[in-house]
Write an enzyme that holds these catalytic residues in place. Sequence first.
Site, mmCIF file in Angstrom:
data_model
loop_
_atom_site.group_PDB
_atom_site.id
_atom_site.type_symbol
_atom_site.label_atom_id
_atom_site.label_comp_id
_atom_site.label_asym_id
_atom_site.label_seq_id
_atom_site.Cartn_x
_atom_site.Cartn_y
_atom_site.Cartn_z
ATOM 1 N N GLU A 173 0.847 -1.196 0.000
ATOM 2 C CA GLU A 173 0.000 0.000 0.000
ATOM 3 C C GLU A 173 0.886 1.251 0.000
ATOM 4 O O GLU A 173 1.894 1.310 0.685
ATOM 5 C CB GLU A 173 -0.890 -0.003 1.254
ATOM 6 C CG GLU A 173 -1.812 1.201 1.371
ATOM 7 C CD GLU A 173 -2.627 1.218 2.660
ATOM 8 O OE1 GLU A 173 -3.632 1.949 2.710
ATOM 9 O OE2 GLU A 173 -2.250 0.495 3.617
ATOM 10 N N LYS A 180 -10.033 1.694 -2.217
ATOM 11 C CA LYS A 180 -10.202 1.222 -0.837
ATOM 12 C C LYS A 180 -11.587 1.577 -0.297
ATOM 13 O O LYS A 180 -11.985 2.742 -0.298
ATOM 14 C CB LYS A 180 -9.107 1.838 0.039
ATOM 15 C CG LYS A 180 -9.036 1.297 1.464
ATOM 16 C CD LYS A 180 -7.822 1.895 2.155
ATOM 17 C CE LYS A 180 -7.619 1.343 3.559
ATOM 18 N NZ LYS A 180 -6.392 1.905 4.179
ATOM 19 N N CYS A 198 -5.428 -2.959 3.089
ATOM 20 C CA CYS A 198 -5.167 -2.749 4.517
ATOM 21 C C CYS A 198 -6.416 -2.915 5.399
ATOM 22 O O CYS A 198 -6.817 -4.022 5.679
ATOM 23 C CB CYS A 198 -4.513 -1.385 4.724
ATOM 24 S SG CYS A 198 -3.651 -1.234 6.318
#
Length: 277
Positions: free
Chosen positions: A43, A113, A154
């Site tokens: 990331e 995301k 994440c």
Amino acid sequence: MTIKIALIQLRVVDSKEKNLKNAIDLIRIAKKEKEANVVVLPECFNAPYTADTLLNVAEEIPTGETCRALSNAARDFGVHVVGGSIVESCSGRLYNTCTVWGPEGDLVATYRKVHLCDSSLSGKMTVAETKLFTAGSKYATFTVGETRIGLGICWDMRFAEFATAYRTMGCDLLIYPAVCDVPTGEQHWELLAKARALDNQAFVAFCSPARDTHAKLIPYGHSLVVDPWGRIIQRATEFQEIVVADLVLKELTDVRKRIPVFEQKRTDLYDLKVGCS
């Protein structure tokens, strides 16, 4: 078929140019020397994880500098490249976005995301993501051979329903580029990877940057790959390195036959609504 996945745990420095050069060099090694057919970056791999630096490296997809570099690397080395994530600028908004490039250099998937992180186990929040980014609203998958692969970034790893939605779409591998701080990583990193693998009887890969003790957010490192039984099959140290794992896909059939939980789900009591871009 066996997928050979390489997780590139690179050390991020305060230079976009140097980070891109390092990433391309490591992609080359992963393909040419380690014979991977899927290569994964972390990331926000092209800049340190702070609000100021992330703003400074924002770019459009697919025309930005990082996208062009990843496209060229995928084509030049003939490999699928999961480009970690970068800050995407689009119509006045910023997204934390993962791009995937095929062996011909074509953009085969884009994932924004979905779950933005505003918390930290250490109590020291480096980036308030909801203030910087707009959340995505779609799943994203791509295929290598006959294997369908789902993408998260994440904080997405904490949401079991999100991963299970990918499993119901037929994904056999879930990939999460991630920047996780050391206190959180020590308690939750392996546990979450094993949980997502066991929940969904799928392979799971977490890819972190290398640890930098001088960074504002010190990454945990320890990129890892977990098999459908919940066993860690490869795990990095905290330093810059390439972790390579052979994913033996026949294990999926074995574990799903012996422990048929997806055939036993009570969808009359609970249901997941899924959609795919």
